[in-house]
Scaffold this motif. Structure first.
Motif, PDB file in Angstrom:
ATOM      1  N   VAL A 183       0.873  -1.173   0.000  1.00  0.00           N
ATOM      2  CA  VAL A 183       0.000   0.000   0.000  1.00  0.00           C
ATOM      3  C   VAL A 183       0.911   1.224   0.000  1.00  0.00           C
ATOM      4  CG1 VAL A 183      -1.759   1.310   1.257  1.00  0.00           C
ATOM      5  CG2 VAL A 183      -1.766  -1.196   1.370  1.00  0.00           C
ATOM      6  N   VAL A 184       0.710   2.094  -0.950  1.00  0.00           N
ATOM      7  CA  VAL A 184       1.491   3.343  -0.990  1.00  0.00           C
ATOM      8  C   VAL A 184       0.501   4.499  -1.120  1.00  0.00           C
ATOM      9  CG1 VAL A 184       3.197   4.716  -2.254  1.00  0.00           C
ATOM     10  CG2 VAL A 184       3.482   2.234  -2.066  1.00  0.00           C
ATOM     11  N   THR A 185       0.739   5.527  -0.320  1.00  0.00           N
ATOM     12  CA  THR A 185      -0.138   6.708  -0.383  1.00  0.00           C
ATOM     13  C   THR A 185       0.691   7.949  -0.631  1.00  0.00           C
ATOM     14  OG1 THR A 185       0.076   7.233   1.962  1.00  0.00           O
ATOM     15  CG2 THR A 185      -1.661   5.674   1.355  1.00  0.00           C
ATOM     16  N   TYR A 186       0.078   8.904  -1.285  1.00  0.00           N
ATOM     17  CA  TYR A 186       0.703  10.231  -1.403  1.00  0.00           C
ATOM     18  C   TYR A 186      -0.364  11.253  -1.778  1.00  0.00           C
ATOM     19  CZ  TYR A 186       0.746   9.777  -6.555  1.00  0.00           C
ATOM     20  OH  TYR A 186       0.381   9.639  -7.868  1.00  0.00           O
ATOM     21  N   SER A 187       0.052  12.510  -1.766  1.00  0.00           N
ATOM     22  CA  SER A 187      -0.888  13.574  -2.139  1.00  0.00           C
ATOM     23  C   SER A 187      -0.287  14.378  -3.285  1.00  0.00           C
ATOM     24  CB  SER A 187      -1.158  14.474  -0.939  1.00  0.00           C
ATOM     25  OG  SER A 187       0.061  15.057  -0.521  1.00  0.00           O
ATOM     26  N   TRP A 188      -1.109  15.180  -3.919  1.00  0.00           N
ATOM     27  CA  TRP A 188      -0.663  15.911  -5.118  1.00  0.00           C
ATOM     28  C   TRP A 188       0.164  17.142  -4.814  1.00  0.00           C
ATOM     29  CZ3 TRP A 188      -6.301  15.737  -7.378  1.00  0.00           C
ATOM     30  CH2 TRP A 188      -6.580  14.429  -7.804  1.00  0.00           C
ATOM     31  N   GLN A 189      -0.006  17.671  -3.575  1.00  0.00           N
ATOM     32  CA  GLN A 189       0.595  18.987  -3.320  1.00  0.00           C
ATOM     33  C   GLN A 189       2.052  18.922  -2.888  1.00  0.00           C
ATOM     34  OE1 GLN A 189      -1.711  17.531  -1.493  1.00  0.00           O
ATOM     35  NE2 GLN A 189      -1.541  17.924   0.679  1.00  0.00           N
ATOM     36  N   LYS A 190       2.649  17.745  -2.897  1.00  0.00           N
ATOM     37  CA  LYS A 190       4.041  17.661  -2.432  1.00  0.00           C
ATOM     38  C   LYS A 190       5.010  17.804  -3.612  1.00  0.00           C
ATOM     39  CE  LYS A 190       3.483  16.857   1.970  1.00  0.00           C
ATOM     40  NZ  LYS A 190       4.046  17.692   2.987  1.00  0.00           N
ATOM     41  N   VAL A 191       5.568  16.665  -4.039  1.00  0.00           N
ATOM     42  CA  VAL A 191       6.663  16.734  -5.016  1.00  0.00           C
ATOM     43  C   VAL A 191       6.202  17.323  -6.350  1.00  0.00           C
ATOM     44  CG1 VAL A 191       8.457  15.406  -6.173  1.00  0.00           C
ATOM     45  CG2 VAL A 191       7.756  14.786  -3.859  1.00  0.00           C
ATOM     46  N   LEU A 192       4.923  17.189  -6.668  1.00  0.00           N
ATOM     47  CA  LEU A 192       4.442  17.692  -7.956  1.00  0.00           C
ATOM     48  C   LEU A 192       3.863  19.109  -7.862  1.00  0.00           C
ATOM     49  CD1 LEU A 192       2.760  14.546  -9.495  1.00  0.00           C
ATOM     50  CD2 LEU A 192       5.085  15.366  -9.739  1.00  0.00           C
ATOM     51  N   GLY A 193       3.788  19.638  -6.661  1.00  0.00           N
ATOM     52  CA  GLY A 193       3.242  20.993  -6.526  1.00  0.00           C
ATOM     53  C   GLY A 193       1.776  21.092  -6.912  1.00  0.00           C
ATOM     54  N   GLU A 195      -2.499  20.389  -6.025  1.00  0.00           N
ATOM     55  CA  GLU A 195      -3.399  20.988  -5.040  1.00  0.00           C
ATOM     56  C   GLU A 195      -3.731  19.988  -3.933  1.00  0.00           C
ATOM     57  OE1 GLU A 195      -4.625  24.324  -4.986  1.00  0.00           O
ATOM     58  OE2 GLU A 195      -2.815  24.281  -6.190  1.00  0.00           O
ATOM     59  N   GLY A 196      -3.899  20.499  -2.726  1.00  0.00           N
ATOM     60  CA  GLY A 196      -4.297  19.660  -1.611  1.00  0.00           C
ATOM     61  C   GLY A 196      -5.787  19.374  -1.705  1.00  0.00           C
ATOM     62  N   ALA A 197      -6.183  18.167  -1.424  1.00  0.00           N
ATOM     63  CA  ALA A 197      -7.593  17.782  -1.377  1.00  0.00           C
ATOM     64  C   ALA A 197      -7.698  16.261  -1.412  1.00  0.00           C
ATOM     65  CB  ALA A 197      -8.418  18.366  -2.522  1.00  0.00           C
ATOM     66  N   HIS A 198      -7.061  15.663  -2.411  1.00  0.00           N
ATOM     67  CA  HIS A 198      -7.263  14.228  -2.623  1.00  0.00           C
ATOM     68  C   HIS A 198      -6.007  13.429  -2.333  1.00  0.00           C
ATOM     69  CE1 HIS A 198     -10.946  15.586  -4.134  1.00  0.00           C
ATOM     70  NE2 HIS A 198     -10.355  16.323  -5.057  1.00  0.00           N
ATOM     71  N   GLY A 199      -6.235  12.182  -1.966  1.00  0.00           N
ATOM     72  CA  GLY A 199      -5.118  11.278  -1.710  1.00  0.00           C
ATOM     73  C   GLY A 199      -5.019  10.262  -2.821  1.00  0.00           C
ATOM     74  N   MET A 200      -3.824   9.769  -3.043  1.00  0.00           N
ATOM     75  CA  MET A 200      -3.636   8.671  -3.993  1.00  0.00           C
ATOM     76  C   MET A 200      -3.382   7.404  -3.188  1.00  0.00           C
ATOM     77  SD  MET A 200      -4.136  10.041  -6.829  1.00  0.00           S
ATOM     78  CE  MET A 200      -3.475   9.289  -8.304  1.00  0.00           C
ATOM     79  N   LEU A 201      -4.107   6.371  -3.565  1.00  0.00           N
ATOM     80  CA  LEU A 201      -3.989   5.089  -2.875  1.00  0.00           C
ATOM     81  C   LEU A 201      -3.561   4.053  -3.907  1.00  0.00           C
ATOM     82  CD1 LEU A 201      -4.542   3.440  -0.250  1.00  0.00           C
ATOM     83  CD2 LEU A 201      -6.871   3.089  -1.102  1.00  0.00           C
ATOM     84  N   ILE A 202      -2.372   3.506  -3.712  1.00  0.00           N
ATOM     85  CA  ILE A 202      -1.843   2.492  -4.637  1.00  0.00           C
ATOM     86  C   ILE A 202      -1.854   1.153  -3.905  1.00  0.00           C
ATOM     87  CG2 ILE A 202       0.192   1.770  -5.960  1.00  0.00           C
ATOM     88  CD1 ILE A 202       0.933   4.713  -6.276  1.00  0.00           C
ATOM     89  N   LEU A 203      -2.462   0.159  -4.530  1.00  0.00           N
ATOM     90  CA  LEU A 203      -2.588  -1.156  -3.890  1.00  0.00           C
ATOM     91  C   LEU A 203      -1.920  -2.242  -4.724  1.00  0.00           C
ATOM     92  CD1 LEU A 203      -6.395  -1.179  -2.886  1.00  0.00           C
ATOM     93  CD2 LEU A 203      -4.436  -0.428  -1.513  1.00  0.00           C
TER      94      LEU A 203
END
Ligand code: PLP
Length: 372
Positions: A183-193, A195-203
């Motif tokens: 399981v890997v998670t991340y958000s859009w507003q970090k390394v890619l700059g 917007e904050g709001a949604h999470g990415m869930l990789i399974l």
């Protein structure tokens, strides 16, 4: 010293992070704005965000990518609440965010068989002591301490438990061994700059197997539910989000992905972060009043670079303020729970040339506050 060149872009905060070089709102596609996320167009755009992510990151066959609510925290919570409890858990924490997951597991989920493996800011717990018969929860990069796991060599290929990895400030900045991560998670507003709001869930397929073979004994709110009738809700991983996403954030994320592609892919974004870190490493080597919080070079983050200074916390605050007032660097104070210091975000959207320009200003600001 005031004639020193200033960074063209003074945004060095660690999330929301600087927009990519050349970012323009007007470049975002707008055909989906004002339309339903459940329309054919809406689903296509959302699915594109998932498939493009998998393609650019080079995810192994069978891995699923979904967009979920509540940023990285939402994605991690979903995984913890949906998957834990089937077996024991080793949870590691070496800074604020990892400690948050410990609290969830120990105090909220109240699991019995939990081993908490902790380390101080700047250090890591003993990775070789992890028991892979259990589920393992950890952050790849400790954003508030600047200490990351050096690689995935310590993760067992023949593990029985799942590896659940909060990788929000690592994805696109560090090389991740996907086959070792369930399981890997991340958000859009970090390394890619983004917007904050949604999470990415990789399974991984093993994570999906857990979801389909195990039902936790506690209730799950709708916002966390990934299965229906014992089967994975595949739609979540094909653009049919659980609830309404911001399509503006989604098109902004697609813009960021296109930028990564234009650079040549994830190796290029990793290289940009490495270049910024190398500049700071040289500066630290040349100045005895500044040091990395993470002492082991192999464990030093190339995205959230955390530094300690040989002066009082008040002086560090004064430096941060001075650099802000000069329009040289915004938001570079250490995280509120971390030891006093400076954190320079070096994710891919930050220009290494701007990091180079910031460093002499840091020396200037240090001189100003310590001479006072
Ligand atoms: C390692 C880590 N985990 C979790 C979070 C929380 O992320 P979000 O605000 O996207 O929920 C952050 C944010 O900085 C982080 O760095």
């Amino acid at each position: 010293m005031q004639d020193l060149a200033k960074p063209q872009n003074p945004n060095f905060s660690s999330g929301p992070c600087s927009k990519r070089p050349g970012y323009e709102l007007s470049a975002l596609r707008t055909d989906i704005l004002g339309r339903s996320h459940r329309s054919a167009l809406g689903k296509t755009v959302l699915e594109e965000a998932c498939t493009k992510t998998a393609e650019i990151l080079g995810l192994p066959e069978g891995y699923r990518v979904g967009i979920v609510p509540a940023s990285d925290t939402g994605a991690v919570e979903m995984a913890l609440w949906s998957m834990l409890g089937q077996r024991g858990v080793d949870v590691m924490a070496w800074e604020s965010f990892g400690s948050g997951w410990v609290t969830d597991i120990v105090k909220q989920l109240k699991l019995d068989d939990v081993r908490v493996m902790e380390a101080d800011y700047g250090e890591l717990p003993d990775l070789n002591a992890v028991d892979f018969n259990k589920d393992v929860v950890f952050t790849w990069n400790g954003t508030t301490s600047g200490a990351k796991v050096p690689n995935g060599d310590w993760i067992a290929d023949d593990r029985q438990g799942l590896t659940i990895c909060d990788a929000t400030s690592a994805v696109f900045a560090m090389d991740l061994p996907w086959e070792k991560l369930d399981v890997v998670t991340y958000s859009w507003q970090k390394v890619l700059g983004g917007e904050g709001a949604h999470g990415m869930l990789i399974l991984s397929p093993r994570a999906v197997e857990r979801l389909e073979s195990y039902t936790p004994p506690w209730p799950l709110p709708k916002i966390f539910r990934l299965t229906k009738g014992g089967k994975l809700i595949e739609g979540v991983f094909k653009g049919a989000t659980i609830n309404t996403p911001s399509m503006l954030c989604v098109v902004d994320y697609l813009d960021a992905l296109s930028w990564v592609e234009s650079l040549g892919g994830v190796s290029a974004t990793i290289a940009r972060s490495n270049e910024s870190l190398a500049l700071i490493e040289k500066f630290v080597a040349e100045n005895d009043w500044i040091d990395f919080l993470a002492k082991n070079p192999a464990e030093r983050s190339n995205s959230s670079v955390c530094l300690t200074l040989d002066t009082t916390p008040e002086n560090v605050k004064a430096m941060v303020k001075l650099l802000d007032q000069e329009g040289v660097a915004y938001d570079i104070g250490a995280y509120r729970d971390a030891p006093p210091g400076i954190r320079i975000w070096c994710g891919a959207t930050v220009e290494p040339s701007d990091v180079a320009k910031l460093l002499p200003w840091m020396a200037w600001a240090y001189e100003q506050v310590t001479a006072a």
